[in-house]
Design an enzyme around this catalytic site. Structure first.
Site, PDB file in Angstrom:
ATOM      1  N   HIS A 104      -4.930  -4.730  12.798  1.00 54.67           N
ATOM      2  CA  HIS A 104      -4.501  -5.081  11.665  1.00 54.67           C
ATOM      3  C   HIS A 104      -3.103  -4.797  11.394  1.00 54.67           C
ATOM      4  CE1 HIS A 104      -4.331  -5.000   6.906  1.00 54.67           C
ATOM      5  NE2 HIS A 104      -4.980  -6.102   7.331  1.00 54.67           N
TER       6      HIS A 104
ATOM      7  N   ASP B  62      14.336  -5.042  21.916  1.00 50.04           N
ATOM      8  CA  ASP B  62      14.843  -4.347  22.955  1.00 50.04           C
ATOM      9  C   ASP B  62      14.642  -2.897  23.002  1.00 50.04           C
ATOM     10  OD1 ASP B  62      15.704  -6.917  23.402  1.00 50.04           O
ATOM     11  OD2 ASP B  62      17.863  -6.639  22.363  1.00 50.04           O
TER      12      ASP B  62
ATOM     13  N   LYS C 247       0.996  -1.337   0.090  1.00 51.34           N
ATOM     14  CA  LYS C 247       0.068   0.193   0.087  1.00 51.34           C
ATOM     15  C   LYS C 247       0.857   1.383  -0.114  1.00 51.34           C
ATOM     16  CE  LYS C 247      -2.290  -3.346   2.601  1.00 51.34           C
ATOM     17  NZ  LYS C 247      -1.754  -4.317   3.261  1.00 51.34           N
TER      18      LYS C 247
END
Length: 391
Positions: free
Chosen positions: A309, A316, A143
């Site tokens: 979603h 860390d 996207k």
């Protein structure tokens, strides 16, 4: 007997199809690695502010708009976006739109209208012979939007009303998306250029880029190869903490072993998944892996304030990776994806804070639940087993 022969022939055909497809895929994959670069960002976790900014900047474009979306729904939000692209093309702006052939096909009438207005429209990942079944499952899941070579958008949001919390089924929709400026936009645009060239055989017009930016990033375009290694590298590096968020959790065997090894060496592992599911059996396909991890000390959470979603892995409090790749085998071995590695500790800490805010709206999946699934769940697990690679 004839029916049995037909079934056997069909199964053999599918097996041959998949083997040919895998061989061709490995030989000609288009994974695009990039060097670390700089850029600036705006972070979104809700669709409404994202679409407000995206639509406004599309409307202000002066030269060229290049768009790839895996999924564009047919609803008010999507039609507004397509109307903006049409309007800009009629103004004389160069507009290029690629969508996935399979999942965005229902908008054919709208695409014809866009083409008539001057928008260049193409369809990615059309299934083809001799490996029809394999290429049917090879989707371009990216996207991306680049506006005038200066502004880029990338992340987990597709286009539609459900992504602004207007779905009666899912209510609020949690996802992660970035607005990018600076040098990193050049790399993001190169991915769209490559997708366009692969899909159409044509070269998009060049644009002028704006260099610079304050924050270190690195972008990677996966093509069913590379995502697993990226995740493995981050997991192996972890010394204290691994945070994973994904709508789907179906790890490869290698990743499952590394997660178990991380638990053995004292690394704290959190996994955040949606409580609701948007595809049949996808939850059960990954449940055995989640159960094993929880029984070995992992903390699993099911988001219960809508649909989760977002796609993220953090290690860390030092590095994060977000983008379009889910934590499943489809994203690792089939789909085209794009992810951003983030190294700025302030941004990573911000993402970590958002992650734990969502855990506050989640249901804890404890050892007792992991150890004693219901009979119905056990049946679904067995039904899902053959489809783990494509769910």
């Amino acid at each position: 007997m004839r029916v049995i022969k037909v079934i056997i022939a069909f199964i053999l055909w599918v097996v041959l199809d998949v083997q040919l497809g895998k061989r061709e895929h490995r030989k000609n994959h288009r994974t695009l690695p990039f060097e670390a670069t700089k850029g600036d960002y705006r972070f979104y976790k809700n669709g409404s502010p994202l679409f407000e900014d995206l639509f406004e900047e599309v409307s202000q474009a002066q030269d060229q708009i290049d768009v790839y979306y895996y999924l564009i729904r047919r609803d008010k939000v999507s039609l507004k976006f397509l109307s903006l692209l049409k309007m800009k093309a009629e103004e004389g702006i160069k507009v290029h739109l690629i969508v996935d052939r399979m999942v965005s096909a229902p908008l054919r009438r709208e695409y014809r209208s866009l083409k008539k207005a001057g928008v260049s429209v193409s369809f990615a990942e059309t299934p083809r012979f001799p490996s029809f079944f394999y290429t049917l499952n090879r989707r371009n899941h990216r996207k991306m939007v680049v506006i005038d070579g200066a502004i880029g958008y990338v992340g987990g949001f597709n286009v539609g009303r459900e992504y602004i919390g207007k779905s009666s089924e899912f209510s609020d929709w949690r996802d992660y998306h970035l607005r990018l400026t600076g040098s990193i936009v050049r790399d993001l645009h190169r991915i769209i250029l490559d997708d366009w060239a692969y899909t159409t055989g044509e070269v998009l017009p060049s644009v002028s880029y704006r260099e610079g930016g304050e924050y270190p990033f690195q972008i990677v375009a996966f093509d069913g190869i590379g995502a697993e290694n990226t995740f493995l590298t981050m997991i192996k590096r972890a010394k204290r903490e691994i945070l994973i968020g994904s709508p789907y959790f179906i790890p490869s065997k290698k990743i499952q072993r590394e997660l178990l090894d991380a638990l053995d060496r004292g690394v704290k592992l959190h996994i955040l998944l949606p409580l609701k599911r948007d595809h049949a059996l996808v939850k059960e396909a990954g449940l055995p892996y989640l159960q094993e991890l929880v029984l070995n000390g992992a903390h699993a959470h099911h988001y219960n304030a809508g649909f989760y979603h977002a796609k993220i892995i953090m290690v860390d409090q030092e590095a994060a990776d977000i983008g379009t790749a889910n934590f499943d085998r489809r994203s690792m071995f089939l789909n085209k994806e794009v992810n951003i590695s983030i190294f700025d500790q302030a941004f990573v800490q911000h993402l970590r804070n958002e992650y734990f805010k969502d855990i506050e709206s989640s249901i804890y999946f404890d050892k007792q639940e992991a150890a004693s699934p219901s009979f119905g769940t056990k049946v679904k697990i067995q039904l899902a087993r053959p489809f783990r690679g494509v769910l």
